[in-house]
Design a protein around this motif. Sequence first.
Motif, PDB file in Angstrom:
ATOM      1  N   SER A  88      35.528  36.078  36.662  1.00  0.00           N
ATOM      2  CA  SER A  88      36.320  36.583  35.085  1.00  0.00           C
ATOM      3  C   SER A  88      37.645  36.653  35.416  1.00  0.00           C
ATOM      4  O   SER A  88      38.288  36.940  36.444  1.00  0.00           O
ATOM      5  N   ALA A  89      38.375  36.570  34.333  1.00  0.00           N
ATOM      6  CA  ALA A  89      39.807  36.902  34.333  1.00  0.00           C
ATOM      7  C   ALA A  89      40.176  38.308  34.849  1.00  0.00           C
ATOM      8  O   ALA A  89      40.935  38.498  35.532  1.00  0.00           O
ATOM      9  N   ARG A  90      39.359  39.056  34.453  1.00  0.00           N
ATOM     10  CA  ARG A  90      39.404  40.575  34.692  1.00  0.00           C
ATOM     11  C   ARG A  90      39.289  40.826  36.254  1.00  0.00           C
ATOM     12  O   ARG A  90      40.082  41.358  37.106  1.00  0.00           O
ATOM     13  N   GLN A  91      38.096  40.267  36.837  1.00  0.00           N
ATOM     14  CA  GLN A  91      37.896  40.385  38.264  1.00  0.00           C
ATOM     15  C   GLN A  91      38.824  39.664  38.938  1.00  0.00           C
ATOM     16  O   GLN A  91      39.492  40.328  40.042  1.00  0.00           O
ATOM     17  N   LEU A  92      39.451  38.483  38.523  1.00  0.00           N
ATOM     18  CA  LEU A  92      40.565  37.864  39.460  1.00  0.00           C
ATOM     19  C   LEU A  92      41.991  38.695  39.476  1.00  0.00           C
ATOM     20  O   LEU A  92      42.420  38.655  40.533  1.00  0.00           O
ATOM     21  N   ARG A  93      42.276  39.101  38.336  1.00  0.00           N
ATOM     22  CA  ARG A  93      43.318  40.065  38.136  1.00  0.00           C
ATOM     23  C   ARG A  93      43.336  41.359  39.091  1.00  0.00           C
ATOM     24  O   ARG A  93      44.123  41.597  39.814  1.00  0.00           O
ATOM     25  N   LEU A  94      42.170  41.978  39.021  1.00  0.00           N
ATOM     26  CA  LEU A  94      41.848  42.887  39.642  1.00  0.00           C
ATOM     27  C   LEU A  94      42.028  42.736  41.440  1.00  0.00           C
ATOM     28  O   LEU A  94      42.641  43.486  42.150  1.00  0.00           O
ATOM     29  N   ALA A  95      41.465  41.426  41.769  1.00  0.00           N
ATOM     30  CA  ALA A  95      41.708  41.120  43.255  1.00  0.00           C
ATOM     31  C   ALA A  95      43.119  40.729  43.441  1.00  0.00           C
ATOM     32  O   ALA A  95      43.594  41.126  44.642  1.00  0.00           O
ATOM     33  N   MET A  96      43.888  39.973  42.681  1.00  0.00           N
ATOM     34  CA  MET A  96      45.116  39.753  42.831  1.00  0.00           C
ATOM     35  C   MET A  96      45.885  41.295  43.116  1.00  0.00           C
ATOM     36  O   MET A  96      46.944  41.284  43.762  1.00  0.00           O
ATOM     37  N   ASN A  97      45.554  42.272  42.289  1.00  0.00           N
ATOM     38  CA  ASN A  97      46.374  43.621  42.479  1.00  0.00           C
ATOM     39  C   ASN A  97      46.018  44.104  43.491  1.00  0.00           C
ATOM     40  O   ASN A  97      47.024  44.555  44.209  1.00  0.00           O
ATOM     41  N   ALA A  98      44.746  44.049  44.245  1.00  0.00           N
ATOM     42  CA  ALA A  98      44.180  44.667  45.332  1.00  0.00           C
ATOM     43  C   ALA A  98      45.015  43.901  46.527  1.00  0.00           C
ATOM     44  O   ALA A  98      45.362  44.606  47.634  1.00  0.00           O
ATOM     45  N   THR A  99      45.366  42.740  46.530  1.00  0.00           N
ATOM     46  CA  THR A  99      45.781  41.990  47.718  1.00  0.00           C
ATOM     47  C   THR A  99      47.520  41.685  47.362  1.00  0.00           C
ATOM     48  O   THR A  99      48.126  41.111  48.105  1.00  0.00           O
ATOM     49  N   PRO A 144      43.133  27.311  51.557  1.00  0.00           N
ATOM     50  CA  PRO A 144      41.798  27.027  50.908  1.00  0.00           C
ATOM     51  C   PRO A 144      40.816  28.382  51.486  1.00  0.00           C
ATOM     52  O   PRO A 144      40.358  28.910  50.686  1.00  0.00           O
ATOM     53  N   GLU A 145      41.279  28.911  52.491  1.00  0.00           N
ATOM     54  CA  GLU A 145      40.379  29.877  53.084  1.00  0.00           C
ATOM     55  C   GLU A 145      40.967  31.278  52.283  1.00  0.00           C
ATOM     56  O   GLU A 145      40.197  32.094  51.969  1.00  0.00           O
ATOM     57  N   GLU A 146      42.280  31.461  52.031  1.00  0.00           N
ATOM     58  CA  GLU A 146      42.840  32.477  51.350  1.00  0.00           C
ATOM     59  C   GLU A 146      42.230  32.598  49.959  1.00  0.00           C
ATOM     60  O   GLU A 146      41.867  33.675  49.269  1.00  0.00           O
ATOM     61  N   LEU A 147      42.265  31.399  49.299  1.00  0.00           N
ATOM     62  CA  LEU A 147      41.909  31.267  47.902  1.00  0.00           C
ATOM     63  C   LEU A 147      40.637  31.586  47.876  1.00  0.00           C
ATOM     64  O   LEU A 147      40.017  32.343  47.145  1.00  0.00           O
ATOM     65  N   ARG A 148      39.660  31.323  48.809  1.00  0.00           N
ATOM     66  CA  ARG A 148      38.069  31.617  48.804  1.00  0.00           C
ATOM     67  C   ARG A 148      38.033  33.013  48.978  1.00  0.00           C
ATOM     68  O   ARG A 148      37.180  33.668  48.370  1.00  0.00           O
ATOM     69  N   ALA A 149      38.689  33.879  49.726  1.00  0.00           N
ATOM     70  CA  ALA A 149      38.779  35.223  50.195  1.00  0.00           C
ATOM     71  C   ALA A 149      39.250  35.946  48.950  1.00  0.00           C
ATOM     72  O   ALA A 149      38.294  36.925  48.352  1.00  0.00           O
ATOM     73  N   LEU A 150      40.050  35.286  48.017  1.00  0.00           N
ATOM     74  CA  LEU A 150      40.366  36.096  46.817  1.00  0.00           C
ATOM     75  C   LEU A 150      39.338  35.938  45.793  1.00  0.00           C
ATOM     76  O   LEU A 150      39.128  36.935  45.112  1.00  0.00           O
ATOM     77  N   PHE A 151      38.596  34.921  45.616  1.00  0.00           N
ATOM     78  CA  PHE A 151      37.459  34.529  44.573  1.00  0.00           C
ATOM     79  C   PHE A 151      36.335  35.734  45.185  1.00  0.00           C
ATOM     80  O   PHE A 151      35.648  36.090  44.536  1.00  0.00           O
ATOM     81  N   LEU A 152      36.008  35.623  46.572  1.00  0.00           N
ATOM     82  CA  LEU A 152      35.047  36.467  47.223  1.00  0.00           C
ATOM     83  C   LEU A 152      35.214  37.826  46.986  1.00  0.00           C
ATOM     84  O   LEU A 152      34.309  38.680  46.479  1.00  0.00           O
ATOM     85  N   LEU A 153      36.513  38.471  46.917  1.00  0.00           N
ATOM     86  CA  LEU A 153      36.964  39.764  46.680  1.00  0.00           C
ATOM     87  C   LEU A 153      36.621  39.896  45.277  1.00  0.00           C
ATOM     88  O   LEU A 153      36.274  41.019  44.718  1.00  0.00           O
ATOM     89  N   ALA A 154      37.107  38.980  44.254  1.00  0.00           N
ATOM     90  CA  ALA A 154      37.351  39.271  42.948  1.00  0.00           C
ATOM     91  C   ALA A 154      35.703  39.417  42.487  1.00  0.00           C
ATOM     92  O   ALA A 154      35.363  40.330  41.533  1.00  0.00           O
ATOM     93  N   GLN A 155      34.821  38.936  43.018  1.00  0.00           N
ATOM     94  CA  GLN A 155      33.349  39.038  42.681  1.00  0.00           C
ATOM     95  C   GLN A 155      32.857  40.296  43.006  1.00  0.00           C
ATOM     96  O   GLN A 155      31.717  40.745  42.291  1.00  0.00           O
ATOM     97  N   THR A 156      33.689  41.062  43.742  1.00  0.00           N
ATOM     98  CA  THR A 156      33.200  42.458  44.019  1.00  0.00           C
ATOM     99  C   THR A 156      33.457  43.246  42.876  1.00  0.00           C
ATOM    100  O   THR A 156      33.038  44.594  43.109  1.00  0.00           O
ATOM    101  N   PHE A 157      34.262  42.992  42.150  1.00  0.00           N
ATOM    102  CA  PHE A 157      34.900  43.961  40.943  1.00  0.00           C
ATOM    103  C   PHE A 157      34.011  43.878  39.763  1.00  0.00           C
ATOM    104  O   PHE A 157      33.564  42.822  39.374  1.00  0.00           O
TER     105      PHE A 157
END
Length: 157
Positions: A88-99, A144-157
């Motif tokens: 979700s937009a929220r999850q992705l933004r929180l992951a971007m904040n965390a990284t 691509p690995e970093e992008l994948r990691a960002l999405f995997l992190l986002a899914q934890t929020f």
Amino acid sequence: MDKIVVQESPAGTFTQLVIGQSFTVGNVQHGWQVVELWSDADLAAIGIFKVSPATVPAGEEVVSTNIERVDGVVKQVVITQPAVLKASARQLRLAMNATNLRDDIEEYVASQSRDVQDSWQWTTEFESTHPFVVGAAEQLNKSPEELRALFLLAQTF
């Protein structure tokens, strides 16, 4: 049984056998018990092989499978592709904040067309393979690995 049982006939062509059913090799019908009782070498002598299922890497999805002889060993070969990850937009933004990527992304988006800015602002769910997402990652020199990691992190929020 956690193995795939296949018959090679003709050479290089493998057919999966149905667990529990008898099968024919040449003119001889064999009961399924031979698969359970005979050694792998004895089975191989009549063209029957027990194959371990291939491991699918985390975050990948299977496109196709095949049984092949690889370096003399009968194996299941899988062709995979990265699974489409969603956040979700929220999850992705929180992951971007965390990284610490959020400011870089916001700056990139601000430099894009109004359509891109609107998409960033109003999209509720992002997919890891969407051209906008992939393009943004490339512009920010993210692999691509970093992008994948960002999405995997986002899914934890």
